[in-house]
Design a protein around this motif. Structure first.
Motif, mmCIF file in Angstrom:
data_model
loop_
_atom_site.group_PDB
_atom_site.id
_atom_site.type_symbol
_atom_site.label_atom_id
_atom_site.label_comp_id
_atom_site.label_asym_id
_atom_site.label_seq_id
_atom_site.Cartn_x
_atom_site.Cartn_y
_atom_site.Cartn_z
ATOM 1 N N GLY A 155 6.311 -35.358 -0.890
ATOM 2 C CA GLY A 155 6.959 -35.679 0.134
ATOM 3 C C GLY A 155 6.162 -35.162 1.117
ATOM 4 O O GLY A 155 6.049 -35.545 2.246
ATOM 5 N N ALA A 156 5.366 -34.261 0.443
ATOM 6 C CA ALA A 156 4.589 -33.635 1.374
ATOM 7 C C ALA A 156 3.289 -34.184 1.259
ATOM 8 O O ALA A 156 2.448 -35.335 1.179
ATOM 9 N N THR A 157 2.813 -33.320 3.049
ATOM 10 C CA THR A 157 1.708 -34.016 3.591
ATOM 11 C C THR A 157 0.516 -34.075 3.385
ATOM 12 O O THR A 157 0.263 -32.815 3.000
ATOM 13 N N VAL A 158 -0.883 -34.036 3.623
ATOM 14 C CA VAL A 158 -2.053 -33.553 4.090
ATOM 15 C C VAL A 158 -2.475 -32.121 4.026
ATOM 16 O O VAL A 158 -2.821 -31.653 4.166
ATOM 17 N N ARG A 159 -1.514 -32.317 5.830
ATOM 18 C CA ARG A 159 -1.630 -31.333 6.571
ATOM 19 C C ARG A 159 -0.745 -29.935 5.676
ATOM 20 O O ARG A 159 -0.725 -28.706 5.395
ATOM 21 N N ASP A 160 0.306 -30.159 4.392
ATOM 22 C CA ASP A 160 1.234 -29.273 3.831
ATOM 23 C C ASP A 160 0.169 -29.083 3.101
ATOM 24 O O ASP A 160 0.166 -26.974 3.033
ATOM 25 N N ALA A 161 -0.568 -29.912 2.196
ATOM 26 C CA ALA A 161 -1.546 -29.152 1.226
ATOM 27 C C ALA A 161 -2.716 -28.501 1.957
ATOM 28 O O ALA A 161 -3.190 -27.456 1.219
ATOM 29 N N LEU A 162 -2.899 -28.762 3.312
ATOM 30 C CA LEU A 162 -4.467 -28.075 3.462
ATOM 31 C C LEU A 162 -3.932 -26.221 4.099
ATOM 32 O O LEU A 162 -4.584 -25.272 3.804
ATOM 33 N N GLN A 163 -2.314 -26.323 4.774
ATOM 34 C CA GLN A 163 -1.911 -25.500 5.125
ATOM 35 C C GLN A 163 -1.699 -24.613 4.509
ATOM 36 O O GLN A 163 -1.495 -23.159 4.094
ATOM 37 N N ALA A 164 -1.483 -25.015 2.607
ATOM 38 C CA ALA A 164 -0.740 -23.952 1.860
ATOM 39 C C ALA A 164 -2.073 -23.188 1.287
ATOM 40 O O ALA A 164 -2.194 -22.104 0.342
ATOM 41 N N CYS A 165 -3.267 -24.035 1.198
ATOM 42 C CA CYS A 165 -4.489 -23.171 0.425
ATOM 43 C C CYS A 165 -5.003 -22.358 1.904
ATOM 44 O O CYS A 165 -6.430 -22.140 1.382
ATOM 45 N N GLY A 166 -4.748 -21.622 2.879
ATOM 46 C CA GLY A 166 -5.374 -21.578 4.433
ATOM 47 C C GLY A 166 -6.210 -22.405 4.880
ATOM 48 O O GLY A 166 -7.018 -21.832 5.266
#
Length: 112
Positions: A32-43
């Motif tokens: 259920g993670a979003t593209v926004r979550d992925a971008l924030q997780a990698c800085g």
């Protein structure tokens, strides 16, 4: 890459901070993670993740839900319009030094 039974998805985030510099990070995020979550997780971008981004080269919204195996791409803005750069490069080189017939035999007619 894939998702396991624990409700997680494996994705890759790729971005280029500068010319000829590409970085990739493999992430495992909750289902259920979003593209926004992925971008924030990698800085990624701090401004609420609202950077131009895509999945496998196709533009998507930051709120799109990720699937296993997605490759999230975070795009930086272009500094120069590619069409303008080509026109300037052509103007510097001149008409005789560019194009399909730039390398021709000595004594040959122009265009052959």
């Amino acid at each position: 890459m894939g998702s396991d039974g624990a409700g997680r998805v494996a994705v890759t985030v790729a971005w280029s901070p500068g010319p000829r510099d590409v970085r990739e990070v493999a992430l495992e995020l909750p289902a259920g993670a979003t593209v926004r979550d992925a971008l924030q997780a990698c800085g990624g971008p701090a401004e609420d993740g609202e950077a131009p981004c895509g999945i496998w080269g196709k533009p998507v919204e930051p709120g799109r839900v990720l699937q296993a195996g997605d490759r999230v791409e975070w795009y930086r803005p272009l500094r120069v319009d590619p069409k303008k750069a080509r026109r300037e490069r052509f103007a510097r080189q001149g008409a005789r030094a560019t194009g399909l017939f730039a390398a021709r035999r000595p004594g040959a007619k122009a265009g052959y």
